[in-house]
Scaffold this active site. Structure first.
Site, PDB file in Angstrom:
ATOM      1  N   ARG A 156       8.018 -34.102 -41.882  1.00  0.00           N
ATOM      2  CA  ARG A 156       8.990 -35.014 -41.268  1.00  0.00           C
ATOM      3  C   ARG A 156       8.464 -36.441 -41.217  1.00  0.00           C
ATOM      4  O   ARG A 156       9.146 -37.394 -41.610  1.00  0.00           O
ATOM      5  CB  ARG A 156       9.327 -34.528 -39.859  1.00  0.00           C
ATOM      6  CG  ARG A 156      10.384 -35.373 -39.154  1.00  0.00           C
ATOM      7  CD  ARG A 156      10.434 -35.062 -37.666  1.00  0.00           C
ATOM      8  NE  ARG A 156      10.733 -33.666 -37.417  1.00  0.00           N
ATOM      9  CZ  ARG A 156      11.965 -33.170 -37.363  1.00  0.00           C
ATOM     10  NH1 ARG A 156      12.996 -33.980 -37.552  1.00  0.00           N
ATOM     11  NH2 ARG A 156      12.162 -31.889 -37.114  1.00  0.00           N
ATOM     12  N   LEU A 379      16.381 -41.508 -38.592  1.00  0.00           N
ATOM     13  CA  LEU A 379      15.148 -41.513 -39.381  1.00  0.00           C
ATOM     14  C   LEU A 379      14.252 -40.325 -39.031  1.00  0.00           C
ATOM     15  O   LEU A 379      13.459 -39.877 -39.861  1.00  0.00           O
ATOM     16  CB  LEU A 379      14.379 -42.815 -39.163  1.00  0.00           C
ATOM     17  CG  LEU A 379      14.890 -44.062 -39.886  1.00  0.00           C
ATOM     18  CD1 LEU A 379      14.096 -45.275 -39.458  1.00  0.00           C
ATOM     19  CD2 LEU A 379      14.814 -43.889 -41.394  1.00  0.00           C
ATOM     20  N   HIS A 380      14.380 -39.815 -37.806  1.00  0.00           N
ATOM     21  CA  HIS A 380      13.586 -38.664 -37.388  1.00  0.00           C
ATOM     22  C   HIS A 380      14.241 -37.348 -37.781  1.00  0.00           C
ATOM     23  O   HIS A 380      13.702 -36.279 -37.472  1.00  0.00           O
ATOM     24  CB  HIS A 380      13.371 -38.696 -35.871  1.00  0.00           C
ATOM     25  CG  HIS A 380      12.432 -39.772 -35.419  1.00  0.00           C
ATOM     26  ND1 HIS A 380      12.843 -41.064 -35.206  1.00  0.00           N
ATOM     27  CD2 HIS A 380      11.100 -39.752 -35.153  1.00  0.00           C
ATOM     28  CE1 HIS A 380      11.814 -41.791 -34.813  1.00  0.00           C
ATOM     29  NE2 HIS A 380      10.737 -41.027 -34.779  1.00  0.00           N
ATOM     30  N   GLY A 381      15.390 -37.410 -38.462  1.00  0.00           N
ATOM     31  CA  GLY A 381      16.046 -36.186 -38.908  1.00  0.00           C
ATOM     32  C   GLY A 381      16.872 -35.541 -37.817  1.00  0.00           C
ATOM     33  O   GLY A 381      17.283 -36.183 -36.843  1.00  0.00           O
TER      34      GLY A 381
END
Length: 499
Positions: A156, A379-381
């Site tokens: 990630r 952006l962190h999924g």
């Protein structure tokens, strides 16, 4: 940059009549903790850290030698690709395909936009916005198609750093056409594979990448041997201290917190919440200092364009681009703004430079803040706990900023989210006055409380399968604390409206 390091979780059943005595007993003695937790964690951290330090130090030496003989950017990019690939092979056991497909697909999108889209200065939808949309969609689809959440968690952070690099390149090309002249496939590959930050970060811009490592013989000529020796000593000291801090924070997260606070946490829910939040924060500090260590190891000497002068101080200056986090500013916060800024300094600069400023021009300040927090979350999924936490932080940041601004105007006091100058002339009650001290202390305690509450939602340990099935709510840790921070947020906003 979210990397999860899990301890083993043990559940113990005992006679409830013995609960008061057993509540404060440790599951493992100090010797057992050292043997089963400290030694394995230290061995993992040491091997992991050595891989970053050795490979990046070799990269730095190779670049320096090549620059003396063949001062060309082409050789820098080749070395960056080689050592970056070696580091990925050494420390990654999953995610090569995701990395390659994201890098290649977004390069093709950017190449197509550069080829067929002309002047973008007068366009409302710029190529950088298209690349941003494609990159985030690609990232989310990759996570959905990953075989398991555990496997995706291992890459990630790497995927997030990769996406930040590519998006910053796209925005830089939109704002400055000269960047496009320096960018070709080899330069693109060298930038995204740079071993100093390919795995854990920190993010640096393409211009910083060229400026730091693309030194020429003329720039290093005439340096005295004494200066070189001092410079090398400072380099070793900074690498060693960064690595030591990283390992120390990992041992704290994995072992020390559970050993010291575990017994009290069994009976007091706020101690349990504090230990979970602190474990999450210290695991973040481990990743941050390890990335800082890798960045320093890759830059043996002060090169052109670096804002960090190693001859001035043994410690890393606060303005250095190598600095990733500031634990003291996070653990002892004046305001939520300070926490957001100090948590991940390079990412804060990236969001401010490319997202906030780009959207503020057309959407206004309020919407730009909302978009910035939205992009930061994506952006962190698909990290739902992080999404709701960032949303809560964004709301608290806005309410605290406006409330303190209003109090400062009404009572003419130095109580803003940022510190006033030492000789402040705008306020009657300066920072040293009793009124200002009381208000600032109250907000400090509120922010420490929010650190505990907002951080406890992240799991520091791996739950048993049957317990995970029993508790599917991501809000369970907050529900245990009766959502007190969110109630306080509503009260603070109401108080702001009333006064």
């Amino acid at each position: 940059m979210d990397y999860d390091y899990y301890d083993d979780y043990y559940e113990e059943y005992y006679d409830q009549s013995d609960a008061p005595r057993r509540a404060f007993q440790r599951e493992m003695s100090l010797e057992e903790t050292i043997e089963s937790c400290v030694y394995p964690s230290f061995q993992f951290a040491l091997e992991y850290t050595l891989s970053f330090v050795v490979i990046n130090a070799l990269f730095s030496v190779a670049v320096r030698l090549i620059n003396r003989k063949l001062p060309s950017q082409r050789y820098l990019h080749w070395l960056s690709c080689f050592f970056g690939a070696v580091l990925m092979y050494r420390v990654m056991d999953y995610g090569y395909f995701h990395f390659l497909q994201l890098a290649i697909s977004l390069y093709l999108v950017q190449w197509a936009l550069n080829r067929w889209v002309g002047d973008t200065r007068n366009r409302h939808i710029k190529p950088s916005f298209v690349v941003t949309f494609c990159g985030i969609v690609n990232l989310l689809l990759s996570e959905l198609l990953a075989p398991s959440p555990e496997s995706w968690n291992r890459v990630r952070g790497t995927q997030m750093i990769l996406l930040m690099k590519i998006l910053s390149l796209s925005f830089d090309i939109d704002d400055n056409g000269a960047t496009r002249n320096h960018l070709n496939l080899l330069a693109y590959a060298g930038y995204i594979l740079c071993p100093a930050n390919v795995i854990l970060g920190p993010w640096i811009s393409f211009s910083d990448y060229l400026a730091i490592w693309n030194s020429t013989p003329a720039e290093t000529k005439g340096v005295r041997a004494a200066s070189v020796g001092r410079q090398l000593a400072i380099y070793v000291f900074r690498v060693f201290t960064s690595a030591l801090l990283a390992i120390g924070f990992l041992l704290t997260s994995n072992c020390a917190i559970d050993y010291l606070l575990g017994p009290a946490g069994n009976s007091w829910k706020w101690i349990r919440a504090y230990s979970r939040a602190l474990s999450f924060r210290t695991s973040h500090y481990f990743v941050a200092y390890l990335s800082q260590c890798a960045m320093i190891a890759a830059t043996i000497e002060r090169n052109k364009g670096s804002t960090d002068d190693p001859r001035g101080s043994w410690m890393i200056p606060s303005t250095s681009i190598y600095r990733v986090t500031s634990p003291m500013a996070v653990e002892f916060p004046r305001s939520m703004v300070q926490i957001v800024t100090a948590w991940n300094i390079p990412m804060h600069h990236w969001l401010k430079r490319y997202i906030f400023r780009s959207t503020k021009r057309s959407l206004g300040t309020a919407m730009a803040i909302a978009v910035t927090y939205l992009v930061s979350s994506l952006l962190h999924g698909l990290h739902y706990r992080l999404w709701v936490t960032l949303l809560s932080i964004g709301a608290w940041t806005y309410v605290e900023h406006e409330l303190r601004k209003k109090i400062a105007n009404i009572y003419s006091a130095c109580v803003l989210v940022g510190r006033c100058p030492t000789r402040c002339t705008a306020h009657t009650h300066r920072a040293g006055s009793l009124f200002s001290i009381v208000i600032n202390v109250l907000f400090f305690l509120l922010n420490v409380f929010n650190l505990i509450y907002l951080g406890c939602i992240f799991e520091p340990t791996e739950r048993l399968p049957e317990e995970s099935k029993r508790d599917l709510s991501i809000f369970a840790p907050w529900a245990e604390l009766h959502f007190v921070s969110h109630w306080a947020l509503a009260f603070a906003y109401l108080f702001f409206v009333i006064i």
